[in-house]
Design an enzyme around this catalytic site. Structure first.
Site, mmCIF file in Angstrom:
data_model
loop_
_atom_site.group_PDB
_atom_site.id
_atom_site.type_symbol
_atom_site.label_atom_id
_atom_site.label_comp_id
_atom_site.label_asym_id
_atom_site.label_seq_id
_atom_site.Cartn_x
_atom_site.Cartn_y
_atom_site.Cartn_z
ATOM 1 C CB CYS A 160 -13.749 8.084 30.780
ATOM 2 S SG CYS A 160 -13.386 8.311 31.727
ATOM 3 C CG LEU A 161 -8.068 6.977 28.530
ATOM 4 C CD1 LEU A 161 -7.133 7.830 28.798
ATOM 5 C CD2 LEU A 161 -8.146 6.254 27.726
ATOM 6 C CD GLN A 182 -8.837 9.208 34.041
ATOM 7 O OE1 GLN A 182 -8.656 10.773 33.617
ATOM 8 N NE2 GLN A 182 -9.464 8.611 33.503
ATOM 9 C CG HIS A 234 -12.155 12.388 35.849
ATOM 10 N ND1 HIS A 234 -12.686 11.063 36.362
ATOM 11 C CD2 HIS A 234 -11.832 12.085 34.380
ATOM 12 C CE1 HIS A 234 -12.825 10.462 35.045
ATOM 13 N NE2 HIS A 234 -12.132 10.453 34.073
ATOM 14 C CG HIS A 271 -14.414 13.511 30.607
ATOM 15 N ND1 HIS A 271 -15.072 13.150 30.321
ATOM 16 C CD2 HIS A 271 -13.331 13.065 31.547
ATOM 17 C CE1 HIS A 271 -14.070 11.713 30.246
ATOM 18 N NE2 HIS A 271 -13.608 11.528 31.084
ATOM 19 C CD GLU A 272 -9.837 14.842 31.712
ATOM 20 O OE1 GLU A 272 -9.373 14.403 32.691
ATOM 21 O OE2 GLU A 272 -10.143 14.172 30.811
ATOM 22 N N GLY A 300 -7.234 13.648 27.763
ATOM 23 C CA GLY A 300 -7.013 14.124 28.787
ATOM 24 C C GLY A 300 -7.265 12.889 29.885
#
Ligand code: ZN
Length: 158
Positions: free
Chosen positions: A95-96, A52, A141, A137-138, A47
């Site tokens: 997480c990226l 991000q 963000h 999670h998204e 995702g």
């Protein structure tokens, strides 16, 4: 491909604003969506949320690999989520934007999700288990929340 920002970039800590349909349909917004999907795959993410890539707007993409029910990658605009049971589960996340770090996060297991698709059409569906985890999670963000804020047993993967 877009650069993915990492902590402590300020964009990651802001609450993102809602998108209007007019704005969503602008060519530059459609281009952003078209760029976010390959950026997510290149980074081997499941995702990717707009903060991000340094845009504080309520937009995220979820790979079709997140759930076997998905026939295509998901684009969620202005998503809202509600738990449909009190069931939770705890699993490891990464997480990226928080490289080389993992931690265990408790999430709701069963969600009802409402959003717009990339054309501004309303969509709603249910998500369970891993798929529900990715969406939580998204959406976090979009609210400036990172998994490390909620995680226990945080580990460096170096
Ligand atoms: Zn993340």
């Amino acid at each position: 491909m877009l650069p993915i920002v990492k902590l402590p970039t300020a964009t990651l800590r802001e609450r993102s604003r809602e998108l209007s349909r007019e704005e969503l349909l602008l060519p530059e917004m459609q281009k952003l969506i078209d760029d976010m999907i390959p950026t997510m795959y290149a980074a081997e993410g499941i995702g990717l949320a707009a903060p991000q890539v340094e845009r504080n707007i309520r937009l995220c993409v979820v790979s079709k690999e997140a759930d076997k029910s998905l026939k295509a990658d998901l684009v969620l605009i202005n998503p809202s989520i509600a738990k449909i049971s009190r069931k939770t589960n705890t699993a490891s996340e990464g997480c990226l934007s928080v490289p080389k770090t993992s931690g265990k996060v408790k999430r709701y297991s069963d969600l009802a999700v409402s959003a717009w698709d990339r054309r501004g059409n309303p969509v709603s569906f249910q998500a369970r288990q891993f798929f529900a985890r990715v969406i939580q999670h998204e959406v976090d963000h979009l609210n400036g929340i990172l998994f490390v804020d909620k995680a226990t047993d945080i580990r460096s993967l170096d």
